[in-house]
Design a protein around this motif. Structure first.
Motif, short mmCIF file in Angstrom:
data_model
loop_
_atom_site.label_atom_id
_atom_site.label_comp_id
_atom_site.label_asym_id
_atom_site.label_seq_id
_atom_site.Cartn_x
_atom_site.Cartn_y
_atom_site.Cartn_z
N GLY A 150 50.86 58.46 -21.30
CA GLY A 150 52.27 58.45 -20.91
C GLY A 150 52.52 59.65 -20.03
N GLY A 187 53.14 54.31 -21.32
CA GLY A 187 53.55 53.90 -19.97
C GLY A 187 52.41 53.53 -19.03
N ASN A 245 50.61 49.65 -18.54
CA ASN A 245 51.09 49.05 -17.29
C ASN A 245 50.23 49.26 -16.06
P1 ADP Z 1 56.58 59.37 -22.46
O1 ADP Z 1 55.31 60.12 -22.67
O2 ADP Z 1 57.68 60.21 -21.89
O3 ADP Z 1 57.00 58.49 -23.62
P2 ADP Z 1 55.86 56.88 -21.15
O4 ADP Z 1 54.92 56.43 -22.19
O5 ADP Z 1 57.09 56.08 -20.94
O6 ADP Z 1 56.24 58.40 -21.26
O7 ADP Z 1 55.04 56.91 -19.77
C1 ADP Z 1 55.62 57.34 -18.58
C2 ADP Z 1 54.62 57.21 -17.46
O8 ADP Z 1 54.13 55.87 -17.42
C3 ADP Z 1 55.24 57.44 -16.08
O9 ADP Z 1 55.15 58.75 -15.70
C4 ADP Z 1 54.37 56.56 -15.18
O10 ADP Z 1 53.35 57.34 -14.63
C5 ADP Z 1 53.74 55.55 -16.09
N1 ADP Z 1 54.17 54.18 -15.79
C6 ADP Z 1 55.27 53.54 -16.19
N2 ADP Z 1 55.29 52.28 -15.68
C7 ADP Z 1 54.17 52.14 -14.94
C8 ADP Z 1 53.60 51.09 -14.16
N3 ADP Z 1 54.22 49.92 -14.03
N4 ADP Z 1 52.41 51.33 -13.56
C9 ADP Z 1 51.79 52.51 -13.71
N5 ADP Z 1 52.27 53.54 -14.42
C10 ADP Z 1 53.44 53.36 -15.02
#
Ligand code: ADP
Length: 399
Positions: free
Chosen positions: A210, A331, A335
């Motif tokens: 993430g 994230g 994804n």
């Molecule tokens: P956190 O650690 O704050 O919970 P997340 O798990 O939501 O964060 O992850 C956030 C990261 O996920 C973003 O910085 C981005 O790099 C990545 N991300 C989100 N959607 C996509 C996507 N569709 N493709 C690639 N990377 C993604």
């Protein structure tokens, strides 16, 4: 039961009200910019109703009070009265060596939590504020602390000790603790169900990518190693954090540029990682876009990040004496097909064979390895709030 899950940061409170029977969130939202101008409270209800309120919220008590008021409000609420909140589960970042499992909050636990402040001065004070606020606003409602570090307390000492003078471990608790424990635990369990074998018999590597990134080696259901360390800086290349570096390299830069401790800390935490390498962004989406435009620094950032993950897969397979499954979550893990592809390429000798078509999945549970891949590769959306709600329910003895 209805369980309020709270995740309190320095200027934010994230929340979900979870119905323990359906395990679904009735409402989820966040309060951002607490104590600053233009505080915003955003909520999304199970039926798609959305609320965005901008106002003045000075501290965590006011933030949680506003959350409760929204949850019981006529237009955007999901419950009639605050007495319908049966328990509160709090995410607590650092539980040190004291907390190996989630706990019911008691005065003794509060004291022990305060003793952990030195280990996580940026996080634990806000988690504690959140607990105190919730206790004042919902008197008599049981509160539970769920720790990011607890799942990793099963690591053997050779995995968690640093080869620094032993006295520093005694004096400051200097050792690897690891973080994202609830996520690693949850996705390992779901992955075992997806591959149809009990977790207690599996060697699984969980990859949480993430904003913060970490990996764990989960053997027979227990974390035996993890990439984050004393702080969440160690290990993988992250959005703005460096991950592993030669510690003496930092000392060299501190000397050359006469950096203060605070500046050195910012260098490691805010100016490094994908952002520092690429000079473009900390967000994998933008990095990938720039790679497609032929930007070499973006390509380098992606290469360093995915190579590091690959290296840890090798290390953890060795640590566990084998490998049954690799899990991608959070994230990026959920994804980004290109990140998963770069990590898994040329890993056939580990029994890893990615199915290109299945790897196009985003944000859904899926096995993305070929049928003949002896090591399964799995995507599992993480759900840390659900783990917190489940632990809370278990500890308050509800159904
Ligand atoms: P956190 O650690 O704050 O919970 P997340 O798990 O939501 O964060 O992850 C956030 C990261 O996920 C973003 O910085 C981005 O790099 C990545 N991300 C989100 N959607 C996509 C996507 N569709 N493709 C690639 N990377 C993604």
């Amino acid at each position: 039961m209805k369980i309020l899950v709270l995740n309190c940061g320095s200027s934010s409170v994230k929340y979900q009200l979870i119905d323990s029977e359906t395990e679904k969130a009735l409402a989820k939202g966040s309060v951002e910019r607490i104590g600053m101008s233009g505080v915003s409270l955003k909520q999304e209800r199970y039926d798609g109703d959305k609320l965005h309120y901008v106002g003045e919220i000075l501290d965590h008590i006011m933030a949680i009070e506003n959350v409760v008021l929204v949850l019981i409000s006529k237009n955007h609420g999901v419950i009639a009265d605050r007495s319908e909140i049966d328990a509160v589960g709090h995410r607590v970042v650092h539980g040190g060596e004291k907390f190996t499992h989630s706990v019911l909050i008691t005065p003794e636990v509060m004291e022990a939590l305060k003793e952990c402040i030195d280990l996580a001065p940026l996080h634990n004070p806000h988690n504690i504020k959140g607990i105190q606020a919730a206790m004042r606003l919902l008197p008599g409602v049981p509160q539970v602390g769920v720790f990011d570090t607890a799942f990793h307390q099963s690591m053997p000492r050779w995995a968690y000790m640093y080869a620094l003078p032993y006295s520093l471990y005694r004096r400051y608790g200097l050792r690897r603790y690891g973080f994202h424990g609830t996520s690693h635990q949850y996705v390992a369990q779901i992955a075992s169900e997806m591959v149809g074998r009990p977790l207690q018999e599996l060697k699984v590597i969980t990859t949480h990518l993430g904003n913060g990134c970490s990996m764990a080696a989960v053997k027979d259901g227990c974390s035996v190693d993890t990439s984050m360390g004393f702080t969440p800086v160690e290990g993988l290349v992250m959005g703005t954090r460096s991950g592993d570096i030669d510690p003496a390299a930092l000392l060299h830069v501190m000397g050359q540029e006469e950096l203060t401790l605070a500046q050195a800390n910012a260098l490691l935490n805010k100016h490094s990682g994908l952002w520092g390498l690429s000079g473009i962004s900390s967000d994998v989406r933008e990095i990938v876009e720039e790679v497609e435009n032929g930007n070499d620094r973006a390509k380098l950032a992606l290469e360093v990040m995915t190579y590091r993950i690959k290296k840890y897969i090798g290390a953890y397979a060795a640590a566990m004496g084998g490998l049954d499954a690799v899990v991608f979550t959070a994230g990026i893990g959920e994804n980004s097909p290109i990140v998963r592809k770069k990590v898994c390429e040329e890993m056939e000798f580990f029994g890893i064979r990615l199915d290109e078509a299945k790897n196009s999945v985003r944000g859904k549970e899926a096995v993305i390895s070929t049928d003949d891949s002896t090591t399964k590769v799995v995507v599992v959306p993480t759900n840390e709030e659900l783990v917190i709600a489940r632990d809370t329910m278990r500890l308050v003895g509800g159904k």
